[in-house]
Write a protein that holds these residues in place. Structure first.
Motif, PDB file in Angstrom:
ATOM      1  N   UNK A   1      10.144   8.387  13.067  1.00 37.88           N
ATOM      2  CA  UNK A   1       9.200   8.418  14.294  1.00 37.88           C
ATOM      3  C   UNK A   1       7.998   7.343  13.709  1.00 37.88           C
ATOM      4  N   UNK A   2       7.630   6.624  14.774  1.00 37.53           N
ATOM      5  CA  UNK A   2       6.430   5.707  14.522  1.00 37.53           C
ATOM      6  C   UNK A   2       5.207   6.311  14.764  1.00 37.53           C
ATOM      7  N   UNK A   3       4.226   6.207  13.865  1.00 39.14           N
ATOM      8  CA  UNK A   3       3.176   6.891  13.587  1.00 39.14           C
ATOM      9  C   UNK A   3       1.761   6.032  13.818  1.00 39.14           C
ATOM     10  N   UNK A   4       2.045   4.634  13.888  1.00 35.62           N
ATOM     11  CA  UNK A   4       0.840   3.882  14.014  1.00 35.62           C
ATOM     12  C   UNK A   4       1.493   2.259  14.614  1.00 35.62           C
ATOM     13  N   UNK A   5       0.650   1.576  15.417  1.00 37.64           N
ATOM     14  CA  UNK A   5       1.232   0.268  15.964  1.00 37.64           C
ATOM     15  C   UNK A   5       0.099  -0.483  15.546  1.00 37.64           C
TER      16      UNK A   5
ATOM     17  N   UNK B   1       0.908  -1.177   0.085  1.00 39.57           N
ATOM     18  CA  UNK B   1      -0.047   0.148  -0.037  1.00 39.57           C
ATOM     19  C   UNK B   1       0.732   1.279  -0.054  1.00 39.57           C
ATOM     20  N   UNK B   2       2.174   1.100   0.237  1.00 32.03           N
ATOM     21  CA  UNK B   2       2.997   2.229  -0.074  1.00 32.03           C
ATOM     22  C   UNK B   2       3.564   2.838   1.216  1.00 32.03           C
ATOM     23  N   UNK B   3       3.292   1.991   2.412  1.00 31.78           N
ATOM     24  CA  UNK B   3       3.631   2.354   3.558  1.00 31.78           C
ATOM     25  C   UNK B   3       4.751   1.727   4.261  1.00 31.78           C
ATOM     26  N   UNK B   4       5.625   2.403   4.824  1.00 33.35           N
ATOM     27  CA  UNK B   4       6.761   1.900   5.464  1.00 33.35           C
ATOM     28  C   UNK B   4       6.426   1.116   6.596  1.00 33.35           C
ATOM     29  N   UNK B   5       6.700  -0.140   6.617  1.00 35.05           N
ATOM     30  CA  UNK B   5       6.312  -1.166   7.845  1.00 35.05           C
ATOM     31  C   UNK B   5       7.292  -2.116   8.257  1.00 35.05           C
ATOM     32  N   UNK B   6       7.531  -2.344   9.408  1.00 35.29           N
ATOM     33  CA  UNK B   6       8.693  -2.850  10.098  1.00 35.29           C
ATOM     34  C   UNK B   6       7.933  -4.069  11.090  1.00 35.29           C
ATOM     35  N   UNK B   7       8.462  -5.176  11.038  1.00 33.57           N
ATOM     36  CA  UNK B   7       7.945  -6.066  12.234  1.00 33.57           C
ATOM     37  C   UNK B   7       8.945  -6.245  13.228  1.00 33.57           C
ATOM     38  N   UNK B   8       8.280  -6.534  14.597  1.00 36.69           N
ATOM     39  CA  UNK B   8       9.224  -6.749  15.502  1.00 36.69           C
ATOM     40  C   UNK B   8      10.070  -8.180  15.765  1.00 36.69           C
ATOM     41  N   UNK B   9      11.172  -8.347  16.293  1.00 39.25           N
ATOM     42  CA  UNK B   9      11.843  -9.500  16.480  1.00 39.25           C
ATOM     43  C   UNK B   9      11.104 -10.550  17.147  1.00 39.25           C
ATOM     44  N   UNK B  10      11.684 -11.977  17.008  1.00 41.76           N
ATOM     45  CA  UNK B  10      10.974 -12.829  17.681  1.00 41.76           C
ATOM     46  C   UNK B  10      11.065 -12.934  19.095  1.00 41.76           C
ATOM     47  N   UNK B  11      10.056 -13.359  20.106  1.00 41.12           N
ATOM     48  CA  UNK B  11      10.405 -13.208  21.388  1.00 41.12           C
ATOM     49  C   UNK B  11       9.216 -12.336  22.003  1.00 41.12           C
TER      50      UNK B  11
ATOM     51  N   UNK C   1       3.814  -5.079  14.708  1.00 36.16           N
ATOM     52  CA  UNK C   1       4.300  -4.182  13.406  1.00 36.16           C
ATOM     53  C   UNK C   1       4.343  -2.738  13.718  1.00 36.16           C
ATOM     54  N   UNK C   2       5.422  -1.936  13.270  1.00 33.69           N
ATOM     55  CA  UNK C   2       5.190  -0.326  13.466  1.00 33.69           C
ATOM     56  C   UNK C   2       5.264   0.409  12.003  1.00 33.69           C
ATOM     57  N   UNK C   3       4.348   1.116  11.930  1.00 32.98           N
ATOM     58  CA  UNK C   3       4.228   1.939  10.691  1.00 32.98           C
ATOM     59  C   UNK C   3       4.767   3.419  10.718  1.00 32.98           C
ATOM     60  N   UNK C   4       5.433   3.785   9.630  1.00 32.69           N
ATOM     61  CA  UNK C   4       6.232   5.152   9.578  1.00 32.69           C
ATOM     62  C   UNK C   4       5.498   5.676   8.395  1.00 32.69           C
ATOM     63  N   UNK C   5       4.855   6.921   8.749  1.00 37.93           N
ATOM     64  CA  UNK C   5       4.169   7.477   7.564  1.00 37.93           C
ATOM     65  C   UNK C   5       4.359   9.195   7.691  1.00 37.93           C
ATOM     66  N   UNK C   6       5.340   9.491   8.691  1.00 36.86           N
ATOM     67  CA  UNK C   6       5.685  10.954   8.979  1.00 36.86           C
ATOM     68  C   UNK C   6       6.784  11.508   7.981  1.00 36.86           C
ATOM     69  N   UNK C   7       6.426  12.163   6.948  1.00 41.66           N
ATOM     70  CA  UNK C   7       7.689  12.517   5.903  1.00 41.66           C
ATOM     71  C   UNK C   7       8.586  13.367   6.490  1.00 41.66           C
TER      72      UNK C   7
END
Length: 317
Positions: free
Chosen positions: A188-192, A160-170, A177-183
């Motif tokens: 800065x994480x804008x949504x979890x 969808x064009x959103x930068x997203x990163x998953x957390x590590x195992x454990x 998931x953390x979403x980053x949408x602040x240009x």
């Protein structure tokens, strides 16, 4: 009958209480005896000439009692330590990952020995793979194992064009998931996002925990993705706290609204390789089905080095 019972009853003594209670009780008794020997007895009898002789009698006795209660506390502590391995989990109603149990140096239990024998035995020949799914469906989403479902949700935001990163195992701290949408501030994480691939409705407790993560991360909004929906209480709480709930029906509709190329890309991603066998929450390898007296469960193939277990998925209603 009642009179005989009353006569036979007796209040437990201090040593009986210490030897049958939690180790903290006997530790507290030892601390009280030390306090009596060093402060209470000298303060009560030391100032009087007539009673000063009692100090010489009671102080050694208090120290003796402190040593005895302290010894009992140490013995009770080691007696109450948890066993080296947990009992196998009971078959659940929900596909929920259980806490990972770490290996210890304690002797192996009968269950551990059985699992060790199974893990060292050659694995059976793989079963022929079923036909590869060609379309998205609710049944397909329900079959995706928990880690692949998290990765699928993350990949959905990426297409969808959103930068997203998953957390590590454990332990993930309540966020997958953390979403980053602040240009203006890309870091800065804008949504979890929290994902729960259960086959029952998610209650209000995990949603409340996600609200706490929002405050900790200073995120503007949050998304909770669970294929089999949420309870009414969870929905009411989410509506008041800027949390968007996405059940399987809504997630399927969002997938089907994507362009055909992206929809097919996500389908291939979700069903590549072994997409139904759970992933070990500690090692990240595929787990193996195990049998026990209490039923079947998933165990890590690296046992006994890793003793992670998961409950076996129940059939979706």
């Amino acid at each position: 009958m009642s009179r005989r019972y009353r006569k036979s009853r007796r209040d437990p003594g201090l040593f009986e209480i210490a030897t049958t209670s939690d180790w903290k009780v006997s530790a507290a008794m030892a601390a009280v005896c030390i306090l009596a020997a060093t402060v209470i007895i000298p303060a009560m009898f030391g100032s009087s000439r007539m009673l000063s002789g009692l100090v010489l009698a009671f102080v050694p006795l208090a120290w003796l009692m402190a040593v005895l209660f302290g010894s009992i506390s140490v013995i009770r502590f080691f007696q109450q330590r948890p066993p080296a391995s947990p009992p196998p989990p009971r078959p659940p109603a929900a596909r929920q990952a259980q806490p990972v149990v770490r290996a210890t140096n304690a002797p192996l239990s009968e269950l551990d020995k059985a699992l060790l024998a199974r893990s060292s035995a050659p694995e059976p020949a793989p079963v022929a793979q079923e036909a590869h799914p060609t379309v998205w469906s609710r049944a397909l989403i329900d079959r995706i194992e928990w880690k692949r479902f998290e990765d699928l949700c993350c990949e959905f935001y990426r297409v969808k064009g959103i930068r997203a990163e998953t957390t590590a195992l454990g332990p993930d701290g309540g966020v997958d998931i953390r979403l980053f949408q602040d240009d203006t501030d890309p870091q800065r994480c804008t949504a979890v996002v929290q994902c729960k691939a259960w086959n029952q409705a998610v209650g209000v407790k995990p949603v409340r925990e996600l609200r706490g993560v929002m405050a900790h991360e200073r995120a503007e909004k949050a998304f909770f993705m669970a294929p089999n929906g949420f309870t009414d209480e969870a929905r009411a709480f989410a509506a008041e706290n800027r949390i968007t709930l996405l059940d399987g029906k809504l997630f399927l509709a969002m997938l089907e609204r994507l362009p055909e190329a992206l929809r097919q890309q996500l389908l291939d991603f979700a069903t590549a390789g072994d997409w139904t066998t759970p992933t070990c929450p500690s090692c990240g390898v595929k787990m193996a089905a195990r049998d026990s007296k209490r039923g079947r469960f998933w165990g890590c193939i690296r046992f006994p080095k890793c003793r992670a277990t998961l409950q076996m998925r129940a059939a979706t209603p």
